[in-house]
Motif scaffolding. Structure first.
Motif, short mmCIF file in Angstrom:
data_model
loop_
_atom_site.label_atom_id
_atom_site.label_comp_id
_atom_site.label_asym_id
_atom_site.label_seq_id
_atom_site.Cartn_x
_atom_site.Cartn_y
_atom_site.Cartn_z
N HIS A 143 -6.57 -2.00 58.78
CA HIS A 143 -8.05 -2.01 58.68
C HIS A 143 -8.57 -0.70 59.21
O HIS A 143 -7.77 0.25 59.43
N THR A 144 -9.86 -0.63 59.46
CA THR A 144 -10.45 0.67 59.84
C THR A 144 -9.96 1.19 61.19
O THR A 144 -10.10 2.37 61.47
N ARG A 145 -9.43 0.32 62.03
CA ARG A 145 -8.95 0.80 63.34
C ARG A 145 -7.44 1.05 63.35
O ARG A 145 -6.85 1.22 64.42
N THR A 146 -6.82 1.01 62.20
CA THR A 146 -5.37 1.21 62.14
C THR A 146 -5.05 2.70 62.12
O THR A 146 -5.48 3.40 61.20
N PRO A 147 -4.31 3.19 63.13
CA PRO A 147 -3.95 4.61 63.09
C PRO A 147 -2.81 4.87 62.10
O PRO A 147 -1.98 4.00 61.87
N ASP A 148 -2.81 6.02 61.53
CA ASP A 148 -1.76 6.51 60.62
C ASP A 148 -1.34 5.47 59.57
O ASP A 148 -0.17 5.09 59.47
N MET A 149 -2.31 5.04 58.81
CA MET A 149 -2.03 4.02 57.79
C MET A 149 -0.99 4.48 56.75
O MET A 149 -0.13 3.68 56.36
N PRO A 150 -1.01 5.76 56.33
CA PRO A 150 -0.01 6.17 55.35
C PRO A 150 1.43 5.94 55.83
O PRO A 150 2.30 5.58 55.04
N ALA A 151 1.67 6.09 57.16
CA ALA A 151 3.03 5.86 57.67
C ALA A 151 3.42 4.39 57.48
O ALA A 151 4.56 4.07 57.16
N ILE A 152 2.44 3.49 57.66
CA ILE A 152 2.72 2.05 57.50
C ILE A 152 2.95 1.71 56.03
O ILE A 152 3.91 1.02 55.68
N THR A 153 2.10 2.23 55.17
CA THR A 153 2.24 1.85 53.75
C THR A 153 3.49 2.50 53.14
O THR A 153 4.18 1.87 52.35
N ARG A 154 3.80 3.73 53.56
CA ARG A 154 5.01 4.38 53.01
C ARG A 154 6.26 3.59 53.36
O ARG A 154 7.23 3.57 52.61
N ASP A 155 6.21 2.92 54.50
CA ASP A 155 7.37 2.18 54.99
C ASP A 155 7.48 0.77 54.38
O ASP A 155 8.45 0.07 54.61
N ALA A 156 6.46 0.37 53.62
CA ALA A 156 6.42 -1.00 53.09
C ALA A 156 7.15 -1.11 51.75
O ALA A 156 7.26 -0.14 51.01
N ASP A 157 7.63 -2.33 51.48
CA ASP A 157 8.21 -2.60 50.15
C ASP A 157 7.09 -3.00 49.18
O ASP A 157 7.17 -2.73 47.99
N ILE A 158 6.11 -3.72 49.72
CA ILE A 158 4.99 -4.19 48.89
C ILE A 158 3.68 -3.74 49.55
O ILE A 158 3.54 -3.86 50.77
N ILE A 159 2.77 -3.21 48.75
CA ILE A 159 1.43 -2.85 49.29
C ILE A 159 0.39 -3.68 48.53
O ILE A 159 0.39 -3.72 47.30
N ILE A 160 -0.47 -4.36 49.31
CA ILE A 160 -1.61 -5.05 48.69
C ILE A 160 -2.85 -4.35 49.22
O ILE A 160 -3.10 -4.36 50.44
N SER A 161 -3.62 -3.72 48.36
CA SER A 161 -4.77 -2.98 48.85
C SER A 161 -6.08 -3.66 48.50
O SER A 161 -6.38 -3.89 47.34
N ALA A 162 -6.86 -3.98 49.53
CA ALA A 162 -8.21 -4.54 49.34
C ALA A 162 -9.16 -3.81 50.29
O ALA A 162 -9.71 -4.39 51.22
N VAL A 163 -9.30 -2.52 50.04
CA VAL A 163 -10.13 -1.65 50.89
C VAL A 163 -11.57 -1.59 50.38
O VAL A 163 -12.52 -1.56 51.15
N GLY A 164 -11.70 -1.50 49.05
CA GLY A 164 -13.04 -1.37 48.47
C GLY A 164 -13.54 0.05 48.47
O GLY A 164 -14.75 0.29 48.55
N LYS A 165 -12.62 1.02 48.36
CA LYS A 165 -13.02 2.44 48.30
C LYS A 165 -12.28 3.09 47.13
O LYS A 165 -11.04 3.00 47.05
N PRO A 166 -13.04 3.73 46.22
CA PRO A 166 -12.41 4.26 45.01
C PRO A 166 -11.31 5.28 45.32
O PRO A 166 -11.54 6.24 46.05
N GLU A 167 -10.13 5.04 44.78
CA GLU A 167 -8.98 5.96 44.84
C GLU A 167 -8.71 6.44 46.27
O GLU A 167 -8.40 7.61 46.49
N PHE A 168 -8.81 5.52 47.21
CA PHE A 168 -8.61 5.83 48.63
C PHE A 168 -7.15 6.14 48.94
O PHE A 168 -6.83 6.98 49.76
N LEU A 169 -6.25 5.41 48.26
CA LEU A 169 -4.82 5.60 48.54
C LEU A 169 -4.26 6.68 47.62
O LEU A 169 -4.07 6.47 46.42
N THR A 170 -3.98 7.83 48.23
CA THR A 170 -3.46 8.97 47.46
C THR A 170 -1.95 9.08 47.67
O THR A 170 -1.37 8.20 48.30
N LYS A 171 -1.34 10.14 47.17
CA LYS A 171 0.13 10.17 47.13
C LYS A 171 0.82 10.03 48.49
O LYS A 171 1.92 9.51 48.56
#
Ligand code: NAP
Length: 287
Positions: free
Chosen positions: A191-219
Protein backbone atom coordinates in the motif's frame (compact mmCIF):
# COMPACT_ATOMS: atom_id res chain seq x y z
CA UNK A 1 11.85 -11.26 -27.89
CA UNK A 2 9.17 -13.38 -26.17
CA UNK A 3 5.89 -11.69 -25.39
CA UNK A 4 3.81 -12.73 -22.36
CA UNK A 5 0.80 -15.00 -22.76
CA UNK A 6 -2.42 -13.01 -22.65
CA UNK A 7 -4.85 -14.06 -19.90
CA UNK A 8 -7.94 -13.16 -21.84
CA UNK A 9 -10.94 -12.20 -19.72
CA UNK A 10 -13.41 -13.16 -22.46
CA UNK A 11 -12.24 -16.81 -22.37
CA UNK A 12 -12.85 -16.99 -18.62
CA UNK A 13 -16.16 -15.13 -18.89
CA UNK A 14 -17.37 -17.42 -21.71
CA UNK A 15 -16.66 -20.50 -19.62
CA UNK A 16 -18.59 -18.98 -16.69
CA UNK A 17 -21.41 -17.86 -18.99
CA UNK A 18 -21.91 -21.41 -20.30
CA UNK A 19 -22.33 -22.66 -16.73
CA UNK A 20 -24.69 -19.76 -15.95
CA UNK A 21 -26.89 -20.48 -18.99
CA UNK A 22 -27.30 -24.12 -17.90
CA UNK A 23 -28.11 -23.06 -14.34
CA UNK A 24 -30.69 -20.52 -15.55
CA UNK A 25 -32.44 -23.22 -17.58
CA UNK A 26 -32.46 -25.58 -14.58
CA UNK A 27 -33.90 -22.85 -12.33
CA UNK A 28 -36.59 -21.96 -14.87
CA UNK A 29 -37.78 -25.58 -14.90
CA UNK A 30 -38.61 -25.21 -11.20
CA UNK A 31 -40.36 -21.89 -11.78
CA UNK A 32 -37.53 -19.59 -10.69
CA UNK A 33 -36.48 -16.77 -13.00
CA UNK A 34 -33.20 -15.46 -11.53
CA UNK A 35 -33.23 -11.67 -11.40
CA UNK A 36 -30.73 -8.97 -10.48
CA UNK A 37 -31.80 -5.54 -9.28
CA UNK A 38 -29.44 -2.68 -10.11
CA UNK A 39 -29.67 0.35 -7.83
CA UNK A 40 -28.01 3.49 -9.14
CA UNK A 41 -28.02 6.91 -7.49
CA UNK A 42 -27.19 9.73 -9.91
CA UNK A 43 -25.91 9.60 -13.48
CA UNK A 44 -22.16 9.00 -13.18
CA UNK A 45 -20.84 7.93 -16.61
CA UNK A 46 -18.79 5.05 -15.12
CA UNK A 47 -21.91 3.72 -13.32
CA UNK A 48 -23.99 3.95 -16.48
CA UNK A 49 -21.27 2.22 -18.49
CA UNK A 50 -20.98 -0.64 -15.93
CA UNK A 51 -24.79 -0.88 -15.76
CA UNK A 52 -24.94 -1.34 -19.54
CA UNK A 53 -22.34 -4.11 -19.48
CA UNK A 54 -24.13 -5.88 -16.61
CA UNK A 55 -27.48 -5.63 -18.43
CA UNK A 56 -25.90 -7.03 -21.59
CA UNK A 57 -24.37 -9.95 -19.67
CA UNK A 58 -27.72 -10.66 -18.00
CA UNK A 59 -29.47 -10.57 -21.38
CA UNK A 60 -27.04 -13.03 -22.97
CA UNK A 61 -27.33 -15.47 -20.07
CA UNK A 62 -31.10 -15.25 -19.57
CA UNK A 63 -30.97 -13.50 -16.20
CA UNK A 64 -33.65 -10.87 -15.54
CA UNK A 65 -32.78 -7.28 -14.60
CA UNK A 66 -34.73 -4.70 -12.66
CA UNK A 67 -33.15 -1.24 -12.85
CA UNK A 68 -33.85 1.33 -10.17
CA UNK A 69 -32.37 4.82 -10.57
CA UNK A 70 -32.58 7.57 -7.98
CA UNK A 71 -31.71 11.23 -8.47
CA UNK A 72 -28.25 12.25 -7.23
CA UNK A 73 -29.93 14.37 -4.54
CA UNK A 74 -32.08 11.50 -3.24
CA UNK A 75 -32.66 11.47 0.53
CA UNK A 76 -31.28 8.73 2.78
CA UNK A 77 -34.84 7.67 3.72
CA UNK A 78 -35.75 7.22 0.05
CA UNK A 79 -32.66 5.05 -0.52
CA UNK A 80 -33.39 3.03 2.63
CA UNK A 81 -36.98 2.43 1.50
CA UNK A 82 -35.88 1.24 -1.96
CA UNK A 83 -33.37 -1.18 -0.42
CA UNK A 84 -36.06 -2.44 1.96
CA UNK A 85 -38.47 -2.96 -0.96
CA UNK A 86 -35.81 -4.90 -2.91
CA UNK A 87 -35.05 -7.01 0.17
CA UNK A 88 -38.75 -7.93 0.36
CA UNK A 89 -39.26 -8.50 -3.38
CA UNK A 90 -39.44 -12.27 -3.87
CA UNK A 91 -38.76 -11.87 -7.58
CA UNK A 92 -35.37 -10.24 -6.95
CA UNK A 93 -32.52 -12.60 -6.02
CA UNK A 94 -29.54 -10.24 -5.98
CA UNK A 95 -29.00 -6.49 -5.61
CA UNK A 96 -26.10 -4.46 -7.02
CA UNK A 97 -25.71 -1.00 -5.46
CA UNK A 98 -23.38 1.29 -7.36
CA UNK A 99 -20.73 2.84 -5.14
CA UNK A 100 -19.41 5.21 -4.14
CA UNK A 101 -22.77 6.80 -3.41
CA UNK A 102 -23.07 10.61 -3.52
CA UNK A 103 -21.38 12.17 -0.47
CA UNK A 104 -24.74 13.38 0.88
CA UNK A 105 -25.70 9.73 1.57
CA UNK A 106 -24.51 7.42 4.32
CA UNK A 107 -22.97 4.56 2.37
CA UNK A 108 -22.28 2.26 5.29
CA UNK A 109 -25.92 2.58 6.42
CA UNK A 110 -27.04 1.70 2.87
CA UNK A 111 -24.76 -1.36 2.79
CA UNK A 112 -26.00 -2.45 6.22
CA UNK A 113 -29.62 -2.16 5.06
CA UNK A 114 -29.13 -4.73 2.31
CA UNK A 115 -30.22 -8.30 3.04
CA UNK A 116 -27.02 -10.41 3.04
CA UNK A 117 -28.84 -13.15 1.13
CA UNK A 118 -29.15 -10.71 -1.81
CA UNK A 119 -25.71 -9.14 -1.42
CA UNK A 120 -24.24 -10.49 -4.66
CA UNK A 121 -21.38 -7.97 -4.68
CA UNK A 122 -20.06 -8.69 -1.18
CA UNK A 123 -20.62 -5.25 0.34
CA UNK A 124 -22.21 -6.18 3.67
CA UNK A 125 -20.19 -6.93 6.80
CA UNK A 126 -21.72 -10.42 6.89
CA UNK A 127 -20.51 -11.21 3.34
CA UNK A 128 -17.01 -9.92 4.13
CA UNK A 129 -17.02 -11.96 7.35
CA UNK A 130 -17.76 -14.99 5.17
CA UNK A 131 -14.66 -14.29 3.06
CA UNK A 132 -12.41 -13.53 6.00
CA UNK A 133 -13.50 -16.47 8.20
CA UNK A 134 -13.83 -18.93 5.31
CA UNK A 135 -17.32 -19.84 6.52
CA UNK A 136 -18.60 -19.95 2.93
CA UNK A 137 -21.52 -17.69 3.89
CA UNK A 138 -22.48 -14.83 1.60
CA UNK A 139 -20.71 -13.76 -1.59
CA UNK A 140 -17.19 -12.46 -2.09
CA UNK A 141 -16.68 -9.05 -3.72
CA UNK A 142 -16.98 -9.82 -7.44
CA UNK A 143 -13.68 -8.26 -8.55
CA UNK A 144 -11.67 -10.16 -5.96
CA UNK A 145 -13.33 -13.38 -7.05
CA UNK A 146 -12.74 -12.52 -10.71
CA UNK A 147 -8.97 -12.55 -10.03
CA UNK A 148 -9.28 -16.02 -8.53
CA UNK A 149 -11.46 -17.23 -11.43
CA UNK A 150 -8.78 -16.11 -13.91
CA UNK A 151 -6.05 -17.99 -12.05
CA UNK A 152 -8.27 -21.10 -11.81
CA UNK A 153 -9.33 -20.96 -15.47
CA UNK A 154 -5.72 -20.85 -16.67
CA UNK A 155 -4.77 -23.54 -14.10
CA UNK A 156 -2.28 -21.25 -12.39
CA UNK A 157 -1.62 -22.90 -9.04
CA UNK A 158 -1.19 -20.64 -6.01
CA UNK A 159 0.11 -23.13 -3.50
CA UNK A 160 3.38 -21.93 -2.03
CA UNK A 161 3.57 -19.06 -4.55
CA UNK A 162 4.90 -15.71 -3.40
CA UNK A 163 2.10 -13.32 -4.24
CA UNK A 164 2.20 -9.53 -4.09
CA UNK A 165 -1.18 -7.83 -3.83
CA UNK A 166 -0.98 -4.08 -4.34
CA UNK A 167 -3.89 -2.27 -2.67
CA UNK A 168 -5.84 -2.98 0.50
CA UNK A 169 -9.39 -1.84 -0.27
CA UNK A 170 -12.34 -3.93 0.88
CA UNK A 171 -13.46 -4.17 -2.73
CA UNK A 172 -10.32 -5.82 -4.08
CA UNK A 173 -7.02 -5.87 -2.16
CA UNK A 174 -8.01 -7.28 1.23
CA UNK A 175 -10.49 -9.91 0.05
CA UNK A 176 -8.28 -11.15 -2.78
CA UNK A 177 -5.33 -11.43 -0.36
CA UNK A 178 -7.41 -13.62 1.96
CA UNK A 179 -8.80 -15.69 -0.91
CA UNK A 180 -5.24 -16.38 -2.10
CA UNK A 181 -4.06 -17.26 1.41
CA UNK A 182 -6.90 -19.79 1.41
CA UNK A 183 -5.35 -21.21 -1.77
CA UNK A 184 -2.09 -21.59 0.17
CA UNK A 185 -0.26 -18.67 -1.46
CA UNK A 186 2.23 -16.68 0.62
CA UNK A 187 0.81 -13.20 0.32
CA UNK A 188 2.38 -9.76 0.83
CA UNK A 189 -0.06 -6.84 0.74
CA UNK A 190 1.44 -3.51 -0.41
CA UNK A 191 0.00 0.00 0.00
CA UNK A 192 1.08 3.63 0.15
CA UNK A 193 3.26 3.07 3.22
CA UNK A 194 5.14 0.10 1.75
CA UNK A 195 8.82 0.92 1.20
CA UNK A 196 10.58 -0.32 -1.94
CA UNK A 197 7.56 -1.92 -3.54
CA UNK A 198 9.43 -2.88 -6.74
CA UNK A 199 11.72 -5.15 -4.67
CA UNK A 200 8.63 -6.95 -3.31
CA UNK A 201 6.88 -7.32 -6.65
CA UNK A 202 10.05 -8.40 -8.48
CA UNK A 203 10.43 -11.18 -5.93
CA UNK A 204 6.84 -12.42 -6.37
CA UNK A 205 5.59 -15.27 -8.55
CA UNK A 206 2.15 -13.67 -8.89
CA UNK A 207 1.32 -9.94 -8.85
CA UNK A 208 -2.25 -8.70 -8.34
CA UNK A 209 -2.40 -4.95 -8.83
CA UNK A 210 -5.32 -2.86 -7.57
CA UNK A 211 -3.67 0.55 -7.18
CA UNK A 212 -5.95 2.68 -9.33
CA UNK A 213 -3.14 4.66 -10.99
CA UNK A 214 -2.61 4.55 -14.75
CA UNK A 215 0.52 2.59 -15.78
CA UNK A 216 1.97 2.88 -12.27
CA UNK A 217 3.88 -0.39 -12.49
CA UNK A 218 6.78 0.09 -14.89
CA UNK A 219 9.58 -2.30 -15.87
CA UNK A 220 11.32 -2.08 -12.46
CA UNK A 221 8.40 -3.97 -10.91
CA UNK A 222 8.70 -7.16 -12.95
CA UNK A 223 10.90 -10.18 -13.36
CA UNK A 224 10.79 -13.13 -15.77
CA UNK A 225 8.25 -15.91 -15.33
CA UNK A 226 5.68 -13.91 -13.35
CA UNK A 227 1.89 -13.96 -13.61
CA UNK A 228 0.36 -10.46 -13.57
CA UNK A 229 -3.33 -9.75 -12.89
CA UNK A 230 -4.05 -6.08 -13.53
CA UNK A 231 -7.26 -5.02 -11.78
CA UNK A 232 -6.86 -1.30 -12.44
CA UNK A 233 -9.29 0.50 -14.72
CA UNK A 234 -7.90 3.98 -15.12
CA UNK A 235 -8.18 6.83 -17.57
CA UNK A 236 -4.81 7.82 -18.99
CA UNK A 237 -4.74 11.55 -19.78
CA UNK A 238 -1.45 10.99 -21.56
CA UNK A 239 -2.86 8.37 -23.95
CA UNK A 240 -6.53 9.48 -23.82
CA UNK A 241 -7.67 5.91 -23.25
CA UNK A 242 -8.51 3.37 -20.57
CA UNK A 243 -5.53 1.57 -19.15
CA UNK A 244 -4.56 -0.62 -16.24
CA UNK A 245 -2.18 -0.10 -13.33
CA UNK A 246 0.52 -1.85 -15.31
CA UNK A 247 2.48 -0.35 -18.17
CA UNK A 248 1.54 -3.23 -20.42
CA UNK A 249 4.33 -2.88 -22.96
CA UNK A 250 6.95 -2.97 -20.16
CA UNK A 251 5.47 -5.99 -18.38
CA UNK A 252 4.61 -8.01 -21.49
CA UNK A 253 8.29 -8.09 -22.52
CA UNK A 254 9.33 -9.63 -19.20
CA UNK A 255 6.59 -11.66 -17.50
CA UNK A 256 5.12 -15.05 -18.44
CA UNK A 257 1.42 -14.07 -18.52
CA UNK A 258 -0.67 -10.95 -18.05
CA UNK A 259 -4.29 -9.77 -18.17
CA UNK A 260 -5.04 -6.94 -20.62
CA UNK A 261 -6.99 -3.77 -19.77
CA UNK A 262 -9.64 -3.55 -21.06
CA UNK A 263 -10.58 -7.18 -21.69
CA UNK A 264 -9.19 -8.72 -18.51
CA UNK A 265 -10.50 -8.66 -14.93
CA UNK A 266 -13.43 -6.31 -15.69
CA UNK A 267 -14.90 -8.72 -18.25
CA UNK A 268 -14.80 -11.57 -15.73
CA UNK A 269 -16.20 -9.44 -12.89
CA UNK A 270 -19.51 -9.04 -14.72
CA UNK A 271 -19.88 -12.80 -15.16
CA UNK A 272 -18.98 -13.43 -11.52
CA UNK A 273 -21.75 -11.01 -10.51
CA UNK A 274 -24.31 -12.87 -12.64
CA UNK A 275 -23.07 -16.21 -11.27
CA UNK A 276 -23.69 -14.90 -7.75
CA UNK A 277 -27.27 -14.02 -8.73
CA UNK A 278 -27.75 -17.63 -9.87
CA UNK A 279 -26.29 -18.96 -6.63
CA UNK A 280 -28.52 -16.63 -4.59
CA UNK A 281 -31.55 -17.81 -6.57
CA UNK A 282 -30.55 -21.47 -6.03
CA UNK A 283 -30.18 -20.95 -2.28
CA UNK A 284 -33.62 -19.30 -2.22
CA UNK A 285 -35.21 -22.02 -4.39
CA UNK A 286 -33.81 -25.05 -2.61
CA UNK A 287 -33.61 -23.73 0.97
P1 NAP B 1 -8.87 2.23 -3.77
O1 NAP B 1 -9.92 2.00 -2.77
O2 NAP B 1 -8.51 3.63 -4.16
O3 NAP B 1 -7.55 1.50 -3.24
C1 NAP B 1 -6.31 1.69 -3.86
C2 NAP B 1 -5.25 0.99 -3.05
O4 NAP B 1 -4.01 1.21 -3.70
C3 NAP B 1 -5.13 1.53 -1.62
O5 NAP B 1 -5.00 0.47 -0.72
C4 NAP B 1 -3.86 2.37 -1.67
O6 NAP B 1 -3.10 2.33 -0.49
C5 NAP B 1 -3.07 1.69 -2.77
N1 NAP B 1 -2.21 2.66 -3.42
C6 NAP B 1 -2.57 3.82 -4.02
N2 NAP B 1 -1.48 4.48 -4.46
C7 NAP B 1 -0.42 3.71 -4.12
C8 NAP B 1 0.98 3.87 -4.28
N3 NAP B 1 1.51 4.95 -4.87
N4 NAP B 1 1.79 2.89 -3.81
C9 NAP B 1 1.28 1.81 -3.18
N5 NAP B 1 -0.05 1.61 -3.00
C10 NAP B 1 -0.88 2.56 -3.45
O7 NAP B 1 -9.17 1.50 -5.15
P2 NAP B 1 -10.00 0.14 -5.44
O8 NAP B 1 -11.44 0.39 -5.31
O9 NAP B 1 -9.38 -0.99 -4.69
O10 NAP B 1 -9.69 -0.03 -7.00
C11 NAP B 1 -8.37 -0.17 -7.48
C12 NAP B 1 -8.38 -0.17 -8.99
O11 NAP B 1 -9.16 -1.27 -9.43
C13 NAP B 1 -9.02 1.06 -9.64
O12 NAP B 1 -8.33 1.34 -10.84
C14 NAP B 1 -10.42 0.62 -9.95
O13 NAP B 1 -10.97 1.33 -11.06
C15 NAP B 1 -10.17 -0.81 -10.31
N6 NAP B 1 -11.35 -1.67 -10.16
C16 NAP B 1 -11.58 -2.54 -11.15
C17 NAP B 1 -12.64 -3.41 -11.05
C18 NAP B 1 -12.83 -4.43 -12.13
O14 NAP B 1 -13.88 -5.06 -12.20
N7 NAP B 1 -11.83 -4.67 -12.97
C19 NAP B 1 -13.50 -3.34 -9.96
C20 NAP B 1 -13.21 -2.47 -8.90
C21 NAP B 1 -12.11 -1.63 -9.02
P3 NAP B 1 -3.60 2.98 0.92
O15 NAP B 1 -4.56 1.99 1.48
O16 NAP B 1 -2.36 3.11 1.71
O17 NAP B 1 -4.24 4.29 0.55
Amino acid sequence: MDIAKLLNGADVANALNSKIINEVEALKTVGVSPTLAILRVGEKPEDISYEKSVMKRCATTGVGVKSVALRADAAQEELKQIIYDLNCDGNVHGVLIFRPLPKSLDESAACAALDTAKDVDGITKESLAGVFTGSGKGFAPCTAQACVEILDHYKIGCEGKRTAVIGRSLVVGKPVAVMLIDKNATVTVCHTRTPDMPAITRDADIIISAVGKPEFLTKDYFSPGQIVIDVGINWSEEKSKLCGDVRFEDAARVVAAITPVPGGVGTVTTSVLVMHVINAAKIGAFA
